[in-house]
Enzyme design. Structure first.
Site, PDB file in Angstrom:
ATOM      1  N   CYS A  16      -1.652   1.240   2.432  1.00 58.15           N
ATOM      2  CA  CYS A  16      -2.749   2.016   3.023  1.00 58.15           C
ATOM      3  C   CYS A  16      -2.189   2.467   4.355  1.00 58.15           C
ATOM      4  O   CYS A  16      -1.688   1.645   5.128  1.00 58.15           O
ATOM      5  CB  CYS A  16      -3.991   1.162   3.220  1.00 58.15           C
ATOM      6  N   CYS A  40      -2.576   9.472   2.497  1.00 54.12           N
ATOM      7  CA  CYS A  40      -3.607   8.492   2.174  1.00 54.12           C
ATOM      8  C   CYS A  40      -3.304   7.985   0.766  1.00 54.12           C
ATOM      9  O   CYS A  40      -3.266   8.780  -0.187  1.00 54.12           O
ATOM     10  CB  CYS A  40      -4.963   9.193   2.206  1.00 54.12           C
TER      11      CYS A  40
HETATM   12  N1  DGL Z   1      -5.479   5.497   4.892  1.00 55.65           N
HETATM   13  C1  DGL Z   1      -5.972   5.534   3.560  1.00 55.65           C
HETATM   14  C2  DGL Z   1      -5.030   4.923   2.559  1.00 55.65           C
HETATM   15  O1  DGL Z   1      -3.826   5.049   2.730  1.00 55.65           O
HETATM   16  C3  DGL Z   1      -7.449   5.330   3.347  1.00 55.65           C
HETATM   17  C4  DGL Z   1      -8.088   4.115   3.884  1.00 55.65           C
HETATM   18  C5  DGL Z   1      -9.582   4.207   3.682  1.00 55.65           C
HETATM   19  O2  DGL Z   1     -10.137   5.250   4.051  1.00 55.65           O
HETATM   20  O3  DGL Z   1     -10.166   3.262   3.146  1.00 55.65           O
HETATM   21  O4  DGL Z   1      -5.420   4.360   1.572  1.00 55.65           O
END
Ligand code: DGL
Length: 302
Positions: free
Chosen positions: A225, A85
């Site tokens: 993301c 993430c």
């Molecule tokens: N998948 C995550 C990222 O890479 C988080 C997205 C989210 O929860 O807003 O930032």
């Protein structure tokens, strides 16, 4: 303080594993590559879907939720947790490494660590090792291009606000200009399993907004993301054909490979087991996510 999953009891009988954490299903884009790169290892994936998306949360909330998720993964047998993430890596990683991981190692009575995905992505984007210092090191001078290249970054608001990609890339490559397009709502739409047309419109609007801001198309992009990897085909459709995308999952797998070679102290398990946990509702993951994963996915309640 945001309440995360309840403080877990220590599970003495748990299989050792590589832990992978995300606010939701986005981290599966990293996880899929890791399971292919390290076949035979045990993996534990935790999606904090009860609190997703993280991108619009306050920094302290992101830190608390990420710590709770890592603690849960350690309790289930993870030795190293990869924050799959960008948001958690940008906002929480350093705090957890500096202030909490040593305490967690004492609590669990074995070596544990938390790793992020931004450093390997910046290494892949710049073609330079993280330790490269522009002011004092001219080893890579010949590799720099004379014209400025434009790198488009699509990410959550929290990652954009941290400016980690701009700052760290600028320190290393003066010939690489980063333009950031925060995409509030996109990770949430992917979590919610909204239909392809709605996602296509959202992605196209953000790609167009970035192009207008730069005044031309970016030369290459980072899907900063992990959720966006699930709709990478929609980004490819909206960008000029063949626009290179920095491959975050491969960059992370390469870095992890090097990390494990340097750190044999972590028990990673070798039964080839994959477990998926969610703080949300098991069974609530969209069909698109299973299509991406390539086979049915069964989540357990965390
Ligand atoms: N998948 C995550 C990222 O890479 C988080 C997205 C989210 O929860 O807003 O930032």
């Amino acid at each position: 303080m945001t309440a995360g999953p309840a403080r877990p009891a220590r599970d003495e009988g748990a299989l050792m594993a590589i832990g992978v954490f995300d606010s939701g299903v986005g981290g599966l884009t990293i996880h899929r590559t890791l399971t292919r790169r390290f076949p035979g290892r045990n993996f534990l994936y935790l999606a904090d879907q009860k609190h997703a998306p993280y991108g619009g949360l306050k920094g302290e909330e992101i830190v608390d939720l990420t710590r709770a998720g890592c603690e849960r993964l350690f309790a289930e047998g993870a030795s190293v947790v990869v924050l799959a993430c960008n948001t958690a890596s940008a906002i929480a990683l350093r705090r957890l490494q500096q202030t909490w991981v040593p305490e967690a190692a004492r609590t669990f009575g074995r070596p544990v660590n938390v790793l992020g995905i931004i450093v390997p992505t910046i290494e892949a984007a710049t073609g330079l090792p993280w330790t490269y210092a522009r002011e004092t090191d001219d080893r890579f001078r010949d590799e720099r291009k004379s014209a400025v290249e434009v790198l488009g970054l699509f990410c959550t608001q929290a990652t954009a606000h941290s400016r980690v990609y701009e700052i760290e890339i600028d320190k290393r490559r003066e010939d690489l200009a980063v333009f950031t397009e925060p995409c509030p709502g996109l990770a949430g739409q992917i979590e919610a399993g909204v239909d392809e047309d709605a996602l296509r419109t959202t992605v196209r609007d953000h790609v167009d907004a970035l192009r207008r801001r730069i005044g031309r198309w970016p030369d290459k992009v980072i899907l900063g993301c992990t959720h966006y990897g699930i709709v990478a085909h929609l980004f490819a459709e909206a960008l000029p054909e063949g626009t290179p995308v920095i491959g975050q999952p491969d960059a992370v797998a390469d870095a992890l490979d090097r990390y494990f070679a340097r750190h044999p102290e972590y028990a990673l398990g070798d039964q080839g087991r994959l477990r998926f946990l969610t703080t949300g509702s098991p069974g609530g993951q969209s069909e698109r996510v299973e299509r991406f994963w390539g086979e049915p996915l069964t989540f357990e309640k965390a």
